[in-house]
Design an enzyme around this catalytic site. Structure first.
Site, mmCIF file in Angstrom:
data_model
loop_
_atom_site.group_PDB
_atom_site.id
_atom_site.type_symbol
_atom_site.label_atom_id
_atom_site.label_comp_id
_atom_site.label_asym_id
_atom_site.label_seq_id
_atom_site.Cartn_x
_atom_site.Cartn_y
_atom_site.Cartn_z
ATOM 1 N N HIS A 32 0.838 -1.161 -0.090
ATOM 2 C CA HIS A 32 0.029 -0.106 -0.043
ATOM 3 C C HIS A 32 0.777 1.137 0.021
ATOM 4 C CE1 HIS A 32 -4.387 -1.208 0.748
ATOM 5 N NE2 HIS A 32 -3.671 -2.283 0.649
ATOM 6 N N ASP A 33 2.064 1.402 0.576
ATOM 7 C CA ASP A 33 3.024 2.178 0.398
ATOM 8 C C ASP A 33 3.556 2.523 -0.722
ATOM 9 O OD1 ASP A 33 4.363 4.622 1.744
ATOM 10 O OD2 ASP A 33 6.023 3.332 2.046
ATOM 11 N N THR B 11 -3.601 -22.797 3.602
ATOM 12 C CA THR B 11 -2.178 -22.786 4.446
ATOM 13 C C THR B 11 -1.708 -21.653 4.764
ATOM 14 O OG1 THR B 11 -1.003 -23.309 2.447
ATOM 15 C CG2 THR B 11 -1.628 -25.303 3.725
#
Length: 378
Positions: free
Chosen positions: A74-75, A236
């Site tokens: 997101h950055d 998993t």
């Protein structure tokens, strides 16, 4: 004449070896334990130890790992060749009040279909991990930049997941000068052309997009319901493996979309959630063969994910101004288990999408179909 040439060659070769040794000579760190190729990396070893013990609960591949890896994306994706943005510069932390309010970052309700929960409301928000990392930095007097810390925490966190590659870490990101523009983070209900166009505008190919989505193999929806600690995207979630690329290819029910959405997708497995973007990318002609190529191919997945994450972590940065401190990242444990179909599934449950190669054949787990366990909170 020949002997003089030979002597000169030997002398030149020796000079190269001496120069090479000088370049790779290690320095002793002040802690008396570690050595490093660059003294500037020494200060990171105790920070990594503190991250492992305090932030990642003693080295677990759990919720903080999922969220820290998500934050690296997101950055970093806050960059556009046409709209600007600083990329992997820590702006999402420094300008939190602005960027956390962006549509893809704030807490908002999206609709997802789950096999055993029906239509559910998923609360997504990046603010919790931003605040948690800022608090950690303040309490531990962390001196590296926020952009460096976000990428370091992501790489250290991934190292806790068996089967993961050892990610690179380069240090030296300057402080961000401004927040990223809004609407640069792709969202789960975007169309495939929209997703690929957004990534292309940040410098990523369709193959690199699929490689980055390997992050979903150790991801979960952590805030679906107060009674459900975390709903994983594959069976998993504590292991970095290829199950995501197998299980998303299982037939799921697609419900007609409304308000411009393409439709919600129901996972084939109880207790598992499937993002619509994953479902569509696994079936779109632009990406389906690349998606299938990771099914069961752990070595390719590790190599491609490491390369894509290296590129992501350097978006908007000048690599010539950075120091390679990858040696501070712990070595992940080896993969546990083999690629497989979930119990109760057969080859006929695979929805073939790639037109140029058949889907690999996997044995199914023994026994009747079972539910995927939720990810416990940290």
């Amino acid at each position: 004449m020949f002997s003089n040439l030979l002597i000169n060659f030997v002398l030149a070769l020796g000079a190269v070896r001496v120069a090479s040794a000088a370049l790779t000579r290690r320095v002793a760190c002040p802690d008396g334990v570690h050595t490093a190729t660059n003294a500037a990396c020494c200060a990171l070893f105790p920070l990594v130890d503190k991250l492992e013990s305090d932030f990642f609960d003693g080295g677990e591949c759990g919720e903080e790992v999922h969220e820290s890896l998500r934050l690296t994306f997101h950055d970093a994706i806050g960059f556009s060749f046409t709209k600007g943005g600083g990329g992997a510069d820590g702006s999402i932390m420094v300008f939190e009040d602005t960027e956390v309010a962006f549509h893809a970052n704030r807490e908002h309700i999206i609709q997802i279909i789950s096999f055993d929960m029906g239509l559910i409301s998923l609360t997504e928000g990046i603010d919790e991990i931003v605040d948690a990392q800022k608090t950690f930095m303040q309490e531990n007097n962390v001196t590296i930049s926020p952009g460096d810390f976000i990428q370091l925490a992501g790489a250290v966190g991934v190292s806790n997941c068996p089967g993961a590659p050892r990610l690179d870490f380069l240090m030296g990101r300057p402080l961000p000068r401004a927040p990223s523009p809004d609407l640069l983070v792709p969202e789960p209900f975007d169309t495939v052309p929209t997703i690929l166009a957004r990534f292309a505008d940040a410098g990523f190919s369709p193959a690199e997009v699929v490689a980055l989505l390997a992050s979903h193999t150790i991801a979960a929806a952590d805030h679906v319901d107060p009674t459900i600690p975390g709903t994983p995207f594959d069976s998993t979630p504590g292991i970095f493996d290829t199950q995501l690329f197998i299980e998303v290819q299982l037939r799921g029910t697609v419900f007609p979309g409304t308000s411009g959405n393409q439709g919600e997708v129901m996972s084939a497995l109880h207790g598992e959630m499937r993002l619509q973007s994953d479902h569509l990318l696994a079936r779109d002609s632009a990406t389906n063969c690349e998606w299938q190529s990771f099914a069961g191919n752990q070595a390719k997945l590790q190599t491609a994910f490491k390369a894509a994450m290296h590129k992501l972590a350097l978006v908007g940065q000048n690599v010539n101004d950075m120091i390679d401190c990858s040696e501070v990242i712990p070595v992940p444990r080896p993969l546990v288990g083999q690629p497989h179909l979930p119990a109760g599934q057969t080859k006929t449950d695979i929805e073939q999408a790639c037109a140029t190669a058949p889907f690999p054949v996997f044995a199914a787990d023994p026994g009747p179909a079972t539910s995927v366990a939720p990810v416990p909170p940290s």
